[in-house]
Design a protein around this motif. Structure first.
Motif, PDB file in Angstrom:
ATOM      1  N   CYS A 149      84.501  15.981 -15.529  1.00 50.73           N
ATOM      2  CA  CYS A 149      83.368  15.816 -16.449  1.00 50.73           C
ATOM      3  C   CYS A 149      82.671  17.161 -16.684  1.00 50.73           C
ATOM      4  O   CYS A 149      82.259  17.471 -17.804  1.00 50.73           O
ATOM      5  N   CYS A 150      82.544  17.950 -15.619  1.00 50.67           N
ATOM      6  CA  CYS A 150      81.921  19.271 -15.754  1.00 50.67           C
ATOM      7  C   CYS A 150      82.748  20.167 -16.670  1.00 50.67           C
ATOM      8  O   CYS A 150      82.199  20.864 -17.535  1.00 50.67           O
ATOM      9  N   PHE A 151      84.069  20.160 -16.485  1.00 56.38           N
ATOM     10  CA  PHE A 151      84.935  20.961 -17.344  1.00 56.38           C
ATOM     11  C   PHE A 151      84.805  20.520 -18.800  1.00 56.38           C
ATOM     12  O   PHE A 151      84.774  21.351 -19.718  1.00 56.38           O
ATOM     13  N   PHE A 152      84.719  19.221 -19.015  1.00 57.19           N
ATOM     14  CA  PHE A 152      84.588  18.699 -20.378  1.00 57.19           C
ATOM     15  C   PHE A 152      83.273  19.175 -21.000  1.00 57.19           C
ATOM     16  O   PHE A 152      83.245  19.609 -22.160  1.00 57.19           O
ATOM     17  N   LEU A 153      82.173  19.075 -20.249  1.00 58.59           N
ATOM     18  CA  LEU A 153      80.874  19.502 -20.766  1.00 58.59           C
ATOM     19  C   LEU A 153      80.855  20.994 -21.052  1.00 58.59           C
ATOM     20  O   LEU A 153      80.247  21.438 -22.039  1.00 58.59           O
ATOM     21  N   GLU A 154      81.515  21.783 -20.217  1.00 58.98           N
ATOM     22  CA  GLU A 154      81.615  23.223 -20.470  1.00 58.98           C
ATOM     23  C   GLU A 154      82.331  23.484 -21.787  1.00 58.98           C
ATOM     24  O   GLU A 154      81.907  24.334 -22.578  1.00 58.98           O
ATOM     25  N   ASP A 155      83.421  22.771 -22.007  1.00 57.33           N
ATOM     26  CA  ASP A 155      84.193  22.968 -23.244  1.00 57.33           C
ATOM     27  C   ASP A 155      83.408  22.550 -24.482  1.00 57.33           C
ATOM     28  O   ASP A 155      83.608  23.107 -25.566  1.00 57.33           O
ATOM     29  N   GLN A 156      82.515  21.564 -24.326  1.00 57.24           N
ATOM     30  CA  GLN A 156      81.752  21.053 -25.468  1.00 57.24           C
ATOM     31  C   GLN A 156      80.438  21.806 -25.686  1.00 57.24           C
ATOM     32  O   GLN A 156      79.736  21.572 -26.669  1.00 57.24           O
ATOM     33  N   LEU A 157      80.108  22.717 -24.778  1.00 56.58           N
ATOM     34  CA  LEU A 157      78.814  23.409 -24.822  1.00 56.58           C
ATOM     35  C   LEU A 157      78.631  24.154 -26.138  1.00 56.58           C
ATOM     36  O   LEU A 157      79.487  24.931 -26.558  1.00 56.58           O
ATOM     37  N   CYS A 158      77.508  23.910 -26.814  1.00 55.12           N
ATOM     38  CA  CYS A 158      77.226  24.577 -28.078  1.00 55.12           C
ATOM     39  C   CYS A 158      75.714  24.670 -28.270  1.00 55.12           C
ATOM     40  O   CYS A 158      74.931  24.195 -27.453  1.00 55.12           O
TER      41      CYS A 158
ATOM     42  N   TRP B 266      71.617  20.794 -20.114  1.00 53.50           N
ATOM     43  CA  TRP B 266      70.835  21.421 -19.035  1.00 53.50           C
ATOM     44  C   TRP B 266      69.834  20.428 -18.441  1.00 53.50           C
ATOM     45  O   TRP B 266      69.663  20.356 -17.224  1.00 53.50           O
ATOM     46  N   ARG B 267      69.192  19.646 -19.296  1.00 50.73           N
ATOM     47  CA  ARG B 267      68.256  18.627 -18.790  1.00 50.73           C
ATOM     48  C   ARG B 267      68.997  17.587 -17.955  1.00 50.73           C
ATOM     49  O   ARG B 267      68.499  17.121 -16.921  1.00 50.73           O
ATOM     50  N   LEU B 268      70.198  17.223 -18.400  1.00 49.64           N
ATOM     51  CA  LEU B 268      71.006  16.261 -17.658  1.00 49.64           C
ATOM     52  C   LEU B 268      71.337  16.785 -16.266  1.00 49.64           C
ATOM     53  O   LEU B 268      71.355  16.022 -15.290  1.00 49.64           O
ATOM     54  N   MET B 269      71.561  18.078 -16.149  1.00 53.24           N
ATOM     55  CA  MET B 269      71.959  18.666 -14.865  1.00 53.24           C
ATOM     56  C   MET B 269      70.870  18.546 -13.799  1.00 53.24           C
ATOM     57  O   MET B 269      71.156  18.671 -12.606  1.00 53.24           O
ATOM     58  N   HIS B 270      69.624  18.302 -14.200  1.00 48.39           N
ATOM     59  CA  HIS B 270      68.536  18.154 -13.238  1.00 48.39           C
ATOM     60  C   HIS B 270      68.691  16.871 -12.407  1.00 48.39           C
ATOM     61  O   HIS B 270      68.016  16.719 -11.388  1.00 48.39           O
ATOM     62  N   PHE B 271      69.563  15.960 -12.840  1.00 53.26           N
ATOM     63  CA  PHE B 271      69.775  14.717 -12.098  1.00 53.26           C
ATOM     64  C   PHE B 271      70.951  14.812 -11.121  1.00 53.26           C
ATOM     65  O   PHE B 271      71.216  13.868 -10.384  1.00 53.26           O
ATOM     66  N   TYR B 272      71.644  15.939 -11.130  1.00 48.40           N
ATOM     67  CA  TYR B 272      72.827  16.098 -10.287  1.00 48.40           C
ATOM     68  C   TYR B 272      72.762  17.429  -9.547  1.00 48.40           C
ATOM     69  O   TYR B 272      72.056  18.354  -9.964  1.00 48.40           O
ATOM     70  N   HIS B 273      73.528  17.514  -8.476  1.00 47.70           N
ATOM     71  CA  HIS B 273      73.666  18.789  -7.782  1.00 47.70           C
ATOM     72  C   HIS B 273      74.978  19.426  -8.218  1.00 47.70           C
ATOM     73  O   HIS B 273      76.024  19.280  -7.572  1.00 47.70           O
ATOM     74  N   LEU B 274      74.912  20.123  -9.348  1.00 51.47           N
ATOM     75  CA  LEU B 274      76.078  20.789  -9.921  1.00 51.47           C
ATOM     76  C   LEU B 274      75.685  22.233 -10.222  1.00 51.47           C
ATOM     77  O   LEU B 274      75.496  22.620 -11.386  1.00 51.47           O
ATOM     78  N   PRO B 275      75.509  23.043  -9.194  1.00 54.26           N
ATOM     79  CA  PRO B 275      74.952  24.389  -9.376  1.00 54.26           C
ATOM     80  C   PRO B 275      75.765  25.284 -10.306  1.00 54.26           C
ATOM     81  O   PRO B 275      75.183  26.044 -11.088  1.00 54.26           O
ATOM     82  N   ARG B 276      77.095  25.197 -10.244  1.00 51.22           N
ATOM     83  CA  ARG B 276      77.906  26.083 -11.087  1.00 51.22           C
ATOM     84  C   ARG B 276      77.701  25.782 -12.564  1.00 51.22           C
ATOM     85  O   ARG B 276      77.473  26.694 -13.374  1.00 51.22           O
ATOM     86  N   LEU B 277      77.797  24.499 -12.935  1.00 49.10           N
ATOM     87  CA  LEU B 277      77.621  24.130 -14.334  1.00 49.10           C
ATOM     88  C   LEU B 277      76.184  24.361 -14.781  1.00 49.10           C
ATOM     89  O   LEU B 277      75.943  24.846 -15.890  1.00 49.10           O
ATOM     90  N   THR B 278      75.224  24.028 -13.920  1.00 44.78           N
ATOM     91  CA  THR B 278      73.815  24.234 -14.267  1.00 44.78           C
ATOM     92  C   THR B 278      73.547  25.693 -14.573  1.00 44.78           C
ATOM     93  O   THR B 278      72.879  26.036 -15.560  1.00 44.78           O
ATOM     94  N   HIS B 279      74.078  26.586 -13.732  1.00 47.84           N
ATOM     95  CA  HIS B 279      73.873  28.025 -13.924  1.00 47.84           C
ATOM     96  C   HIS B 279      74.514  28.495 -15.222  1.00 47.84           C
ATOM     97  O   HIS B 279      73.909  29.275 -15.984  1.00 47.84           O
ATOM     98  N   LYS B 280      75.728  28.023 -15.496  1.00 48.08           N
ATOM     99  CA  LYS B 280      76.418  28.453 -16.708  1.00 48.08           C
ATOM    100  C   LYS B 280      75.682  27.996 -17.964  1.00 48.08           C
ATOM    101  O   LYS B 280      75.528  28.770 -18.919  1.00 48.08           O
ATOM    102  N   VAL B 281      75.204  26.756 -17.973  1.00 47.78           N
ATOM    103  CA  VAL B 281      74.490  26.248 -19.144  1.00 47.78           C
ATOM    104  C   VAL B 281      73.163  26.986 -19.321  1.00 47.78           C
ATOM    105  O   VAL B 281      72.773  27.326 -20.443  1.00 47.78           O
TER     106      VAL B 281
END
Length: 601
Positions: A129-138, A146-161
């Motif tokens: 799911c993280c890889f998919f969101l990265e690919d769709q990032l625009c 980024w707001r969605l990431m506040h509900f999860y502990h996904l530091p790598r994706l949160t930092h990238k977004v």
């Protein structure tokens, strides 16, 4: 690698291949058991739907099910479980993944699937799911992700977004309204950040006003908290006095008025002292640049070795980089794959075929494969992930040959030669083509120009420039090729500029520089042409000019610390850690980068 090493590597490859085949066969066999509901020892119930499964398979992919079936309170005889908080569709995807290690992540299901995978601790699905969101990032969805990431502990994706938001802030606020839904804490985290990429600090203030106006009754009381994060000292005194201070929200807050007055005083103080930016002062500290201009090598009357300097166009300041002395001039420079390459040129009169790359993160130099021939007064261009070295001369032989460097193989390959022998030319890329203009053929300065198509490996002659130029600079800017300065003979230095339009196949005159110069550095940065140093006819120069087509004129910028002629420039984008180190921490000097005589590294 010897025969023993080759045999060992082949053995490891064969073993890995065999293990994958065994796992695939085992997965297929267990999946067939599931389809026939044979040996199933658990039933998962979700909203009335029933899913037969094998406990050991669910445990293998989900820490949730592992704890449910084997934990201290687990009942090994229990076979039926009611699972709340998930839809039947998501449970089906999770169980299918447990058996097949495959899951179809789509735009329609990614949010619900991520929530379900997080709930049941299925790390494999979370990762997909993280890889998919990265690919769709625009630009239009990055705030929401980024707001969605506040509900999860996904530091790598949160930092990238978050870095994506900082880097593209100007563009995001132009196309997305999602920023209006941020909390005050989230908005504050963005606007306070050193890496926030805004061309004008007034954009940050106007974004705050827009955010408050979205829910004025609830948000007007937070104006001071947000205003404190704006770099007010980077605004003009007129904007602060006439726009910011006159805003109704500001007028109603004594604390806001006080901070505006302090910013005006700071601006006037900096202007009077003509001092460099104060990175310790939060009020006036420049944002870290999203890109910097790197200047390499060159010479002046006293010193043939110069260091590596960085220019921040927004703060209009220069910073030396810890890279040692670069004993090259009339060389080429290029940035590719996170490395800065310096190519050819000369060192103390010795013509070079060598190339070196500089690791900007670790501040270390590394030799790369030398070119096939020495190239003094070479020009370079980057296209399709390769570096092209064009022309130059060695031992009084002027070259029309061209070499292409491929970093993956560390090899130089000869490609189609130019129609004209030339040194002291300049090159740039536009629309997938490499353009080269002007130069010197051993007899005279040239007006000749041509372009190279990497797809066909062919050069095409284009119309001549209006002026003969060697030691010129050319750059692709606003979909045109700009030919700038140079010298038409040994004594006549030019400040004139002309542009080539590929659509009309014509050259036309453009506004002239403030100073005549040749053998200078030239790059495009911050939507401006930046011209650095060069030779003015009597001595190396330290003056810098910038041209903005929207204004239609050349303006002076901060001088370099040291005069340079025969230097080369390139632009570094990103690499946030490098930017922070350079512009906030200073940079001590390293030992000289020495190359042996004869052109070897």
């Amino acid at each position: 690698m010897g025969e023993e090493g080759t045999s060992s590597a082949k053995s490891n490859f064969d073993r890995d291949k065999a293990e994958k085949m065994v796992r695939k066969m085992a997965s297929s066999a267990v999946n067939e058991l599931l389809q026939r509901t044979e040996l199933c020892d658990v039933v998962i119930k979700v909203e009335g739907d029933r899913f037969n499964a094998h406990k050991i398979i669910l445990c293998s992919c989900s820490e949730y099910f592992c704890a449910l079936f084997t934990g201290a309170w687990a009942n090994p005889k229990k076979k039926s479980y009611i699972i709340p908080g998930v839809s039947p569709a998501m449970m089906r995807l999770i169980i299918d993944y447990a058996y097949t290690q495959n899951v179809d992540v789509t735009e329609d299901n990614v949010l619900e699937l991520l929530a379900a995978a997080d709930q049941f601790l299925v790390s494999g699905i979370v990762q997909r799911c993280c890889f998919f969101l990265e690919d769709q990032l625009c630009l239009s969805n990055c705030i929401g992700i980024w707001r969605l990431m506040h509900f999860y502990h996904l530091p790598r994706l949160t930092h990238k977004v978050f870095l994506f938001i900082l880097q593209h802030f100007d563009e995001i606020i132009a196309v997305s309204q999602e920023i209006l839904e941020l909390s005050v804490q989230q908005l504050s985290a963005i606007i306070e950040h050193d890496h926030l990429n805004v061309r004008r600090e007034s954009t940050v203030f106007e974004t705050i006003l827009h955010w408050i106006s979205h829910q004025p009754d609830q948000r007007r009381g937070q104006i001071f908290e947000l205003l404190s994060e704006v770099r007010l000292g980077l605004m003009t005194a007129i904007y602060l006095q006439d726009v910011v201070k006159e805003n109704a929200l500001i007028k109603d807050s004594a604390k806001c008025v006080s901070i505006i007055d302090a910013a005006v005083a700071k601006f006037m103080d900096l202007r009077c002292k003509s001092s460099k930016p104060d990175y310790s002062d939060r009020l006036s500290r420049p944002r870290l640049p999203s890109s910097i201009l790197l200047v390499t090598g060159g010479k002046n009357a006293r010193n043939a070795a110069t260091g590596l300097d960085a220019y921040d166009a927004r703060a209009d300041c220069w910073v030396p980089i810890r890279a040692g002395e670069i004993r090259r001039n009339h060389h080429g420079a290029a940035l590719l794959g996170g490395f800065m390459y310096v190519i050819g040129g000369r060192n103390r009169g010795i013509q070079l075929n060598t190339a070196m790359k500089f690791d900007l993160v670790n501040r270390t130099w590394h030799p790369v494969m030398p070119m096939n021939c020495c190239r003094d007064h070479v020009c370079v261009a980057v296209q399709n992930g390769c570096i092209y070295a064009l022309g130059g001369f060695s031992d009084d032989l002027y070259h029309n040959s061209v070499e292409r460097y491929t970093p993956e193989t560390d090899q130089w390959t000869m490609v189609a030669p130019m129609h004209t022998k030339r040194s002291s030319a300049s090159a740039a890329t536009l629309r997938g083509k490499v353009y080269v203009c002007g130069g010197y053929n051993g007899t005279r300065s040239l007006t000749l120009a041509e372009r190279y198509d990497p797809n066909t490996n062919q050069w095409t002659v284009i119309p001549n420039m209006r002026s003969s130029r060697r030691g010129l600079g050319i750059a692709a800017y606003k979909d045109l090729i700009y030919a700038i300065g140079g010298t038409s003979s040994g004594s006549i230095h030019l400040r004139t500029v002309e542009t080539y339009n590929p659509d009309t196949d014509r050259w036309r005159n453009a506004p002239s520089m403030c100073c005549a110069r040749s053998f200078f550095g030239l790059e495009v940065m911050e939507e401006q042409l930046i011209v650095v140093g060069g030779f003015g006819g009597t001595a190396a120069m330290l003056t810098v000019e910038r041209y903005d087509d929207d204004v239609g004129m050349w303006l002076r910028a901060s001088d370099m610390e040291t005069p340079r002629s025969g230097q080369s420039c390139c632009v570094l984008h990103g690499l946030h850690g490098v930017m922070e180190d350079l512009f906030h921490c200073g940079s001590p000097t390293m030992p000289t980068v020495v190359e042996a005589a004869g052109g070897s590294t």
